[in-house]
Structure formats: structure tokens, C-alpha cells
Write a protein that holds these residues in place. Structure first.
Motif, short mmCIF file in Angstrom:
data_model
loop_
_atom_site.label_atom_id
_atom_site.label_comp_id
_atom_site.label_asym_id
_atom_site.label_seq_id
_atom_site.Cartn_x
_atom_site.Cartn_y
_atom_site.Cartn_z
N SER A 56 42.66 49.77 32.73
CA SER A 56 42.28 48.44 33.20
C SER A 56 43.39 47.47 32.80
O SER A 56 44.35 47.86 32.14
CB SER A 56 40.91 48.04 32.64
OG SER A 56 41.05 47.42 31.39
N GLY A 57 43.27 46.24 33.20
CA GLY A 57 44.33 45.26 32.96
C GLY A 57 44.72 45.12 31.50
O GLY A 57 45.90 44.90 31.17
N THR A 58 43.76 45.28 30.62
CA THR A 58 44.04 45.14 29.19
C THR A 58 45.07 46.16 28.70
O THR A 58 45.86 45.86 27.81
CB THR A 58 42.71 45.26 28.39
OG1 THR A 58 41.80 44.30 28.94
CG2 THR A 58 42.91 45.00 26.91
N PHE A 81 40.96 35.62 27.79
CA PHE A 81 42.09 36.52 28.05
C PHE A 81 43.32 36.14 27.24
O PHE A 81 44.05 37.01 26.78
CB PHE A 81 42.35 36.60 29.56
CG PHE A 81 41.16 37.21 30.27
CD1 PHE A 81 40.88 38.56 30.14
CD2 PHE A 81 40.28 36.42 31.01
CE1 PHE A 81 39.76 39.13 30.74
CE2 PHE A 81 39.15 36.98 31.61
CZ PHE A 81 38.90 38.34 31.48
N CYS A 130 46.55 32.38 35.59
CA CYS A 130 45.21 31.83 35.69
C CYS A 130 44.38 32.41 34.55
O CYS A 130 44.23 33.62 34.44
CB CYS A 130 44.58 32.19 37.03
SG CYS A 130 42.78 31.94 37.07
N SER A 132 41.09 33.25 33.45
CA SER A 132 39.86 33.43 34.22
C SER A 132 38.60 32.94 33.49
O SER A 132 37.57 32.75 34.12
CB SER A 132 39.68 34.91 34.56
OG SER A 132 40.89 35.45 35.04
N ASP A 159 50.37 37.04 32.41
CA ASP A 159 49.21 37.79 32.88
C ASP A 159 48.80 37.17 34.22
O ASP A 159 48.27 36.06 34.26
CB ASP A 159 48.10 37.67 31.83
CG ASP A 159 46.76 38.19 32.32
OD1 ASP A 159 46.65 38.60 33.49
OD2 ASP A 159 45.80 38.17 31.51
N ILE A 161 46.74 38.65 36.41
CA ILE A 161 45.65 39.50 36.93
C ILE A 161 44.79 38.74 37.96
O ILE A 161 44.33 39.33 38.92
CB ILE A 161 44.82 40.11 35.76
CG1 ILE A 161 45.75 41.03 34.95
CG2 ILE A 161 43.62 40.89 36.28
CD1 ILE A 161 45.10 41.77 33.80
N THR A 162 44.63 37.42 37.73
CA THR A 162 43.93 36.65 38.76
C THR A 162 44.89 35.67 39.46
O THR A 162 44.50 34.59 39.88
CB THR A 162 42.71 35.90 38.17
OG1 THR A 162 43.12 35.24 36.96
CG2 THR A 162 41.57 36.84 37.85
N GLN A 182 41.17 45.38 40.15
CA GLN A 182 39.83 44.95 40.58
C GLN A 182 39.66 43.46 40.83
O GLN A 182 38.55 42.98 40.94
CB GLN A 182 38.79 45.44 39.56
CG GLN A 182 38.64 44.60 38.29
CD GLN A 182 39.63 44.93 37.22
OE1 GLN A 182 40.70 45.44 37.49
NE2 GLN A 182 39.31 44.63 35.98
N LYS A 183 40.79 42.73 40.90
CA LYS A 183 40.65 41.29 41.14
C LYS A 183 41.16 40.98 42.55
O LYS A 183 40.56 41.43 43.51
CB LYS A 183 41.39 40.50 40.06
CG LYS A 183 41.03 40.92 38.63
CD LYS A 183 39.79 40.23 38.08
CE LYS A 183 39.34 40.78 36.75
NZ LYS A 183 39.96 40.20 35.58
C1 PLP Z 1 40.21 40.59 34.27
C2 PLP Z 1 41.32 40.02 33.52
C3 PLP Z 1 42.05 40.78 32.59
C4 PLP Z 1 41.88 42.23 32.28
O1 PLP Z 1 40.67 42.71 32.17
P1 PLP Z 1 40.33 44.26 32.28
O2 PLP Z 1 38.86 44.19 32.16
O3 PLP Z 1 40.97 44.96 31.17
O4 PLP Z 1 40.82 44.73 33.62
C5 PLP Z 1 43.12 40.17 31.96
N1 PLP Z 1 43.45 38.91 32.21
C6 PLP Z 1 42.80 38.15 33.11
C7 PLP Z 1 43.27 36.78 33.36
C8 PLP Z 1 41.71 38.69 33.79
O5 PLP Z 1 41.08 37.93 34.69
#
Ligand code: PLP
Length: 367
Positions: A56-58, A81, A130, A132, A159, A161-162, A182-183
Motif C-alpha cells: 500500500s502507499g505507506t 499522513f 494533498c 488527505s 507524497d 497519493i491523492t 486505490q486513490k
Molecule cells: C491513502 C494515503 C496514503 C497511504 O495509505 P495506504 O493506506 O498505505 O495506501 C498516504 N498518503 C496519503 C496522502 C493518502 O491519502
């Protein structure tokens, strides 16, 4: 209807592309798919190098912390985040300075500049484009360009991710750009991606770290269209599919549509008396501050079959967040603002008169 800011709904054509028999990852067939996906990824990230990781993103955040920070990190915490980057540093005993902001407040360029000027140990800055947690947009481009004009060796890890797939990101001063499946990329969870600058690759080569998240081994392999360990084949197929689809209309079209929908949603909800939470809203989502957040979300779910996100920690029950990422159809966003207006009516907070939808439609179609 799923309108949470991650996971987002996976389009049917993407689900279909991922429903074929599983391919072995060490085959020319899969390497071809990998190559195609990788080229599209490099294009959307707008970075010279990139990797895809089965995490996942983490996981990607962790890989950047361990591989790109050699002495001390500066982390920006304006939400869950940003806080996570700090927790990752702590988990690896990497020294850090954390700048904390209220979740609606963008990071101060000046404060960051002063912090690095007063501490020459800092060699990497970690920030969300962003955040989140509150739907907040940080001024990452200004921060990155200021920092680079002072010291080119400080790595800027963003980061996104969003943000990747939401807006065109100016990557000229970024060293790493992180995203996840998943975003905005509308895939099931489980794949993360990182774009790198050439300077970042050089730094990784000097002192690679970790085993599974050793970025040097991944970069080496992925340049040859394969992965160090078993690839997340199905998700990589899906990523190629969605990126190819977006590219057909041009990435720019997705950014324009998303920005317009985000703006029209904000205007519509403001028009019915709601308060946009972040001082600088990102286009990935609309975050509304209201004490009735839980009640509104409950009505949306039960009566209007609409799932939106709430808040975490001190914002639990105080905010709600509506997703704009991905290929959200105008009628879906319009249903959201309509339903929210109806929910306010049901709670006796404001009589329904169709204002939200009117403003939304005018914002989208009567420019
Ligand atoms: C969702 C998100 C993540 C990572 O989350 P995971 O649940 O590990 O995929 C990291 N940073 C932001 C800004 C996010 O929105």
C-alpha cells in the motif's frame, strides 16, 4: 455509490482487464505488459525514473524515508499522513524535526526555509501534496523551489497519493513523488509507485537501505521491465489499462474535469451554508466542517446509498469528505450535493430548495 477519497470505485473496464488468468511474472508476455505500464507511469509522474511496489502507499513512504534520508528528516505534519512520515522515521531511529500545523492550515514556506537554514543536518523533507486528513493542499512547489535554491542536496519527497492523477504536478524540484493504486488511479489497493529524480537515484545508489524496500534493487530490475520479487501482476495490468484509458483523452482532460467538479461541489455546498474546512482545498476531495457530520453521513448512507468519509482523531464527527478523484461522473457528484442538501432538510438545519444542485450544474455547465 462509493465517494470516499480512497478507496475509489474501480471502473468496469479495469476490473475486466484484471479478470484474465494469472500470468507468470517472469515471462516475455508479462514483461511486455510491465514495459507498457512503466512507460505510462513515467509519463503521468513526469519523472525520469520510477518503481512499482507490491505494497500500500505507506510502503512507498517507508522506502523513501529509509533510502533517501541519510542524516536527518524534516517532516510536515498537518494530518494523519504527514504524522505517518514522522512515525516511520521514529521506527527506524532516523532523527527528525517535525513541523506541526492544524489540519486546515498549509505548511509555511518561510518556516520550512528557516528550519533548514538553522539545521544543516537535514538532508530530506517529507511532505504531502494533498494531506488527505483534511483535504488540504500544501504549497509543495514553492517549498521545493525555495529549498533547492538554498541547497540542491536536500531531497524533496512529495507524497502525491491523492495528487497524482488529480492535477498536473510540477516535478521540476521534486526528488521523489509517491502514489498508490486505490486513490486517483481507481485500482484496488495493493500497489504503490514512486517517481525519482536523477539526483534521487544517485543518492539511493550511494547507500541503499532495507531488503524488500531496497530501492536500488528495484530500480535496477524495473529498468529491465521486471521486479526484484514477485510482481503484483494483476494490479500492474490494471494500472496499464487505466493509464492507457486516461491518456486517450489526454491526462490534461482528467485534471480539468476534476478541478471543475471540485470547484462546483465546493461552491454548491457553500451556497447551502456549509463551511469548506481547509484554508487551501486540494481538488482531490471536498472537506466540509460541520458538527452534524455523523448525522449527515448516516442519512446519506441509509437513504441515498452514498458512502462518503468522515474525519479522524480530533476531527471525528466534525468533518465529512467527498471524493473527486478519478473518473467520477458529473451526475454522481450532483447526486452527492443534492443528497447533502436533503440531509440538511431532514435534520431541520435548512429547508430544501434545490440550491446546491443549481449552483453545481451552473458551475459545471454555465461557465
Ligand atoms: C491513502 C494515503 C496514503 C497511504 O495509505 P495506504 O493506506 O498505505 O495506501 C498516504 N498518503 C496519503 C496522502 C493518502 O491519502
Amino acid at each position: 455509490m462509493l465517494l470516499t477519497p480512497g478507496p475509489t470505485a474501480v471502473p468496469e473496464f479495469v476490473r475486466e482487464s484484471m479478470s484474465k488468468e494469472t500470468l507468470h511474472h517472469r515471462t516475455p508476455e508479462f514483461e511486455n505488459i510491465f514495459k507498457n505500464t512503466r512507460e505510462l507511469l513515467l509519463e503521468i509522474l513526469d519523472m525520469p525514473q520510477a518503481v512499482m511496489l507490491a505494497s500500500s502507499g505507506t510502503g512507498a513512504m517507508e522506502a523513501c524515508v529509509t533510502n533517501l534520508c541519510h542524516s536527518k528528516a524534516l517532516t510536515i505534519n498537518a494530518g494523519k499522513f504527514g504524522e505517518r512520515f514522522g512515525k516511520i522515521c521514529d521506527a527506524f531511529n532516523i532523527p527528525k524535526t517535525e513541523l506541526k500545523y492544524e489540519w486546515n492550515t498549509p505548511a509555511s514556506v518561510e518556516q520550512i526555509v528557516n528550519t533548514i537554514k538553522n539545521d544543516d543536518k537535514i538532508d530530506a523533507i517529507f511532505i504531502q501534496i494533498c494531506e488527505s486528513a483534511g483535504g488540504l493542499r500544501h504549497p509543495v512547489e514553492q517549498i521545493a523551489s525555495k529549498i533547492k535554491s538554498i541547497n540542491k542536496n536536500i531531497m524533496i519527497i512529495a507524497d502525491g497519493i491523492t495528487a497524482v492523477g488529480v492535477e498536473k504536478i510540477d516535478t521540476s524540484n521534486l526528488d521523489a513523488l509517491i502514489t498508490g493504486s486505490q486513490k486517483a488511479l481507481m485500482l484496488p489497493p495493493g500497489l504503490s509507485m514512486i517517481g525519482f529524480s536523477n539526483d534521487a537515484v544517485k543518492k539511493i545508489e550511494k547507500k541503499p537501505a532495507g531488503y524488500y524496500f531496497n530501492l536500488l534493487s528495484e530500480i535496477k530490475k524495473q529498468k529491465q521491465n521486471t521486479t526484484a520479487y514477485t510482481a503484483a501482476t494483476t494490479l500492474i495490468i490494471g494500472l496499464g489499462e487505466i493509464l492507457g484509458h486516461i491518456k486517450q483523452n489526454g491526462f490534461e482532460k482528467l485534471y480539468i474535469d476534476t478541478a471543475l467538479r471540485a470547484k462546483a461541489t465546493r461552491e454548491a455546498l457553500k451556497a447551502i451554508g456549509l463551511e469548506v474546512y481547509p484554508q487551501m482545498p486540494a481538488n482531490a476531495m471536498t472537506t466540509i466542517y460541520t458538527e452534524s457530520s455523523n448525522e449527515i453521513r448516516k442519512i446519506l448512507k441509509e437513504k441515498f446509498d452514498l458512502n462518503i468519509a468522515g474525519g479522524q482523531d480530533h476531527l471525528k464527527g466534525k468533518i465529512f469528505r467527498i471524493n473527486h478523484m478519478g473518473l467520477v461522473a458529473p451526475h454522481e457528484a450532483s447526486w452527492a450535493v443534492n443528497s447533502i442538501e436533503m440531509a440538511l432538510d431532514e435534520l431541520g438545519l435548512r429547508t430544501f430548495d434545490g440550491t446546491a444542485n443549481k449552483i453545481f450544474m451552473e458551475g459545471l455547465y454555465k461557465l
